[in-house]
Design an enzyme around this catalytic site. Structure first.
Site, PDB file in Angstrom:
ATOM      1  N   ASP A  38       0.801  -1.221   0.000  1.00  0.00           N
ATOM      2  CA  ASP A  38       0.000   0.000   0.000  1.00  0.00           C
ATOM      3  C   ASP A  38       0.827   1.261   0.000  1.00  0.00           C
ATOM      4  O   ASP A  38       1.974   1.244   0.392  1.00  0.00           O
ATOM      5  CB  ASP A  38      -0.669   0.066   1.389  1.00  0.00           C
ATOM      6  CG  ASP A  38      -2.081  -0.343   1.382  1.00  0.00           C
ATOM      7  OD1 ASP A  38      -2.540  -0.870   0.380  1.00  0.00           O
ATOM      8  OD2 ASP A  38      -2.725  -0.122   2.430  1.00  0.00           O
ATOM      9  N   LYS A  84      -3.767   3.444  -3.575  1.00  0.00           N
ATOM     10  CA  LYS A  84      -5.209   3.604  -3.803  1.00  0.00           C
ATOM     11  C   LYS A  84      -5.654   5.060  -3.820  1.00  0.00           C
ATOM     12  O   LYS A  84      -6.829   5.357  -3.772  1.00  0.00           O
ATOM     13  CB  LYS A  84      -5.989   2.803  -2.755  1.00  0.00           C
ATOM     14  CG  LYS A  84      -6.060   1.326  -3.153  1.00  0.00           C
ATOM     15  CD  LYS A  84      -7.166   0.589  -2.458  1.00  0.00           C
ATOM     16  CE  LYS A  84      -6.711   0.175  -1.101  1.00  0.00           C
ATOM     17  NZ  LYS A  84      -7.723  -0.278  -0.218  1.00  0.00           N
ATOM     18  N   MET A 131      -8.676   9.144   8.741  1.00  0.00           N
ATOM     19  CA  MET A 131      -9.146   9.690   7.454  1.00  0.00           C
ATOM     20  C   MET A 131     -10.054  10.898   7.659  1.00  0.00           C
ATOM     21  O   MET A 131     -11.042  11.072   6.962  1.00  0.00           O
ATOM     22  CB  MET A 131      -9.888   8.602   6.654  1.00  0.00           C
ATOM     23  CG  MET A 131      -8.978   7.465   6.258  1.00  0.00           C
ATOM     24  SD  MET A 131      -9.839   6.087   5.487  1.00  0.00           S
ATOM     25  CE  MET A 131     -10.423   5.184   6.891  1.00  0.00           C
TER      26      MET A 131
HETATM   27  N1  SAH Z   1      -4.915   0.372   8.774  1.00  0.00           N
HETATM   28  C1  SAH Z   1      -4.416   1.682   9.119  1.00  0.00           C
HETATM   29  C2  SAH Z   1      -5.430   2.780   8.836  1.00  0.00           C
HETATM   30  C3  SAH Z   1      -5.789   2.907   7.399  1.00  0.00           C
HETATM   31  S1  SAH Z   1      -6.870   4.220   7.126  1.00  0.00           S
HETATM   32  C4  SAH Z   1      -3.994   1.690  10.580  1.00  0.00           C
HETATM   33  O1  SAH Z   1      -4.267   0.754  11.315  1.00  0.00           O
HETATM   34  O2  SAH Z   1      -3.366   2.663  10.984  1.00  0.00           O
HETATM   35  C5  SAH Z   1      -5.766   5.533   6.705  1.00  0.00           C
HETATM   36  C6  SAH Z   1      -5.716   6.547   7.819  1.00  0.00           C
HETATM   37  O3  SAH Z   1      -4.859   6.124   8.851  1.00  0.00           O
HETATM   38  C7  SAH Z   1      -5.159   7.899   7.415  1.00  0.00           C
HETATM   39  O4  SAH Z   1      -6.138   8.686   6.772  1.00  0.00           O
HETATM   40  C8  SAH Z   1      -4.808   8.474   8.758  1.00  0.00           C
HETATM   41  O5  SAH Z   1      -5.937   8.932   9.455  1.00  0.00           O
HETATM   42  C9  SAH Z   1      -4.311   7.245   9.478  1.00  0.00           C
HETATM   43  N2  SAH Z   1      -2.853   7.123   9.403  1.00  0.00           N
HETATM   44  C10 SAH Z   1      -2.145   6.170   8.798  1.00  0.00           C
HETATM   45  N3  SAH Z   1      -0.811   6.381   8.972  1.00  0.00           N
HETATM   46  C11 SAH Z   1      -0.702   7.506   9.709  1.00  0.00           C
HETATM   47  C12 SAH Z   1       0.386   8.242  10.246  1.00  0.00           C
HETATM   48  N4  SAH Z   1       1.640   7.865  10.059  1.00  0.00           N
HETATM   49  N5  SAH Z   1       0.124   9.347  10.957  1.00  0.00           N
HETATM   50  C13 SAH Z   1      -1.139   9.759  11.181  1.00  0.00           C
HETATM   51  N6  SAH Z   1      -2.199   9.086  10.707  1.00  0.00           N
HETATM   52  C14 SAH Z   1      -2.000   7.987   9.988  1.00  0.00           C
END
Ligand code: SAH
Length: 510
Positions: free
Chosen positions: A42, A64, A179
């Site tokens: 991803d 995506k 998100m």
């Molecule tokens: N599966 C992932 C989430 C996917 S949805 C998890 O468990 O973290 C994608 C969202 O995750 C982004 O829009 C943001 O809100 C959050 N996210 C992912 N990586 C991040 C990061 N390094 N810092 C802050 N938010 C993050």
């Protein structure tokens, strides 16, 4: 294993990559990456994780986001099923935890339907990591006994939204929105409309755990405006509730010595990787700009011939970690090992070169107190057995003559064998020039005169001099080279090593 499973099919692993920093993946995740035949990853999974992958693994990137080359969920699922049906070990690497807002349910159900064995490997989810990396702790005995993880994506189609705003507005614990950036204004509005106080503390944490991590805080009614002003970009976690009003003493990342500093490293790519790891450990943001590649010269007859008579030399001198690595690689390829060095004494120019020798089982007999070629020569000559002795220098082809001259003038018989050379490589110079011009880079670092030369062949010295970027040099020889190029040096390391260079930066306020 289910007896109905088709043995010809592979096994799929839905692996959590962790929140950002590559070394926050689980041990199990890294171990599976290391044996994968195919890795489908991803946008949010850190590409640095691919260093765990086998060199021959098939790597498929399935971003995506909007834009060229982006994949729909259906396309991603199709690739996953195709690859896993073909056999072998297939890893679906997803940011954070694979099942937290990760479409894991769809992918796992399709794998089950296709009769493919799968395993889900948990990962550290973004909200939890963002909390730990800022001290904005989600639970507390005092203010929060409950946490809600909510997707802000849902807020978009207001009517169809699955979010129960009335419940969330009254929720007494901490709310963490994933998100949420695209709809932050709407999220705040809906919560306030349903009765949440306008003054509820909110913190937004972007790029959590990465060197580019940023945090902004504001009351609920103002957070959207403050985020736009501060140009906060996704990915970001929005934390709403008392947790956001956290104790600043817990913000350990902001106290790291290089926090908020972007530091350009300008060695070869392996050297840059080593420097980058040290910068990250100090909370800084490394920008790797390789100026050169190291090319071994050890397949020459000269080197092989020298190896056959190593016992003639009283001293062997290594003046860089690269020289050590190239020398021992060549020895290894010839089916030999450290015993080839026989009884010769070994000198290293500095502690890093000595540490590299140590990795090959060699303790340096001599390291000068100041890590330059001249000091090495002068101090080596003071050891009584050096005069009239035979000294072998194993160095870069483009090393300066200084060390050789000092030793020869002191009466040593010196032979110089070039074990590697460096050739210039071109980096993303336009991009870096722009970053420097915009004040986005705080430091340029130089660890050798040749990297300084090769850097300023690509980047305009005038632009650098007229910008706010500061220049750090590893030692006097490199500083002299920079001055000759018309670049004024802000700081020269006292100890001429990468650690010394970073310590010098830490001691200066950029
Ligand atoms: N599966 C992932 C989430 C996917 S949805 C998890 O468990 O973290 C994608 C969202 O995750 C982004 O829009 C943001 O809100 C959050 N996210 C992912 N990586 C991040 C990061 N390094 N810092 C802050 N938010 C993050």
């Amino acid at each position: 294993m289910n007896a109905n499973r088709d043995k010809a099919k592979g096994t799929a692993y839905l692996v959590g990559a962790g929140p950002g920093r590559a070394d926050l993946i689980t041990v199990r995740g890294a171990e599976i990456l290391g044996r994968a035949d195919c890795i489908i990853y991803d946008k949010l999974a850190n590409p640095a994780l691919l260093r765990f992958a086998r060199a021959d693994a098939e790597i498929i990137h399935v971003p995506k986001r909007a834009g060229k080359g982006s994949f729909t969920q259906e396309q991603v699922s199709k690739v996953l099923i195709e690859k896993a049906s073909a056999g072998g070990t297939v890893v679906r690497l997803k940011g954070g935890d694979p099942c937290m807002f990760g479409r894991c349910a769809e992918e796992a159900a399709l794998l089950a339907d296709a009769g493919i064995d799968f395993e889900i490997v948990p990962g550290i989810t973004a909200a939890v990591a963002a909390a730990d990396y800022t001290g904005i702790l989600l639970t507390s005995r005092d203010y929060s006994s409950q946490v809600a993880f909510v997707t802000g994506h849902e807020a978009e189609g207001e009517r169809e939204s699955n979010i129960d705003w009335a419940v969330l507005a009254k929720f007494e614990g901490t709310i963490a929105f994933y998100m949420g950036m695209g709809n932050l204004g709407l999220i705040a509005e809906r919560l306030i409309e349903d009765g949440r106080s306008e003054n509820t503390p909110v913190a937004v944490i972007a790029d959590a755990t990465l060197p580019s991590q940023r945090v902004v805080r504001a009351p609920l009614a103002k957070i959207n405006r403050v985020c736009s002003e501060e140009k906060i970009q996704p990915p970001a976690i929005v934390v709403i509730g008392w947790a956001a009003d956290s104790d600043p003493r817990l913000d350990w990342v902001a106290r790291l010595p290089l926090f908020g500093k972007s530091v350009v490293v300008t060695r070869d790519s392996r050297g840059n990787g080593e420097s980058a790891a040290k910068i990250i450990a100090k909370g800084g943001n490394p920008i790797e700009f390789a100026t050169m590649t190291i090319k071994p010269l050890t397949d020459t007859n000269r080197f092989s011939e020298t190896l056959t008579r190593l016992n003639e030399y009283d001293w062997m001198v290594f003046t860089s970690g690269n020289g050590v690595a190239v020398f021992f690689d060549a020895l290894h390829n010839l089916g030999r090992d450290a015993r080839a060095l026989g009884s010769a004494k070994i000198a290293a120019i500095g502690s890093e070169t000595a540490a590299k020798l140590d990795r090959y089982g060699i303790k340096a007999d001599f390291v000068p107190s100041v890590f330059t070629g001249r000091e090495l020569g002068d101090q080596l000559l003071k050891l009584t057995d050096v005069q009239n002795s035979k000294v072998l220098l194993l160095r870069s082809e483009i090393a300066s003559d200084e060390l050789m001259d000092v030793l020869q003038q002191g009466g040593a018989e010196v032979e110089n064998v070039a074990v590697y050379t460096v050739t210039p490589v071109k980096g993303k110079s336009e991009w870096l020039t722009e970053q420097i011009g915009r004040g986005r880079v705080q430091w340029l670092t130089f660890a050798s005169p040749s990297s300084a030369r090769m850097f300023f062949e690509q980047i305009s010295g005038e632009i650098v001099s007229s910008s706010s970027v500061k220049i750090a040099s590893i030692g006097p020889v490199t500083s002299k080279q920079l001055q000759d190029l018309g670049i004024s040096v802000d700081v020269t390391a006292e100890e001429h090593t990468i650690d010394g260079l970073l310590a010098a930066i830490e001691g200066t306020h950029a």
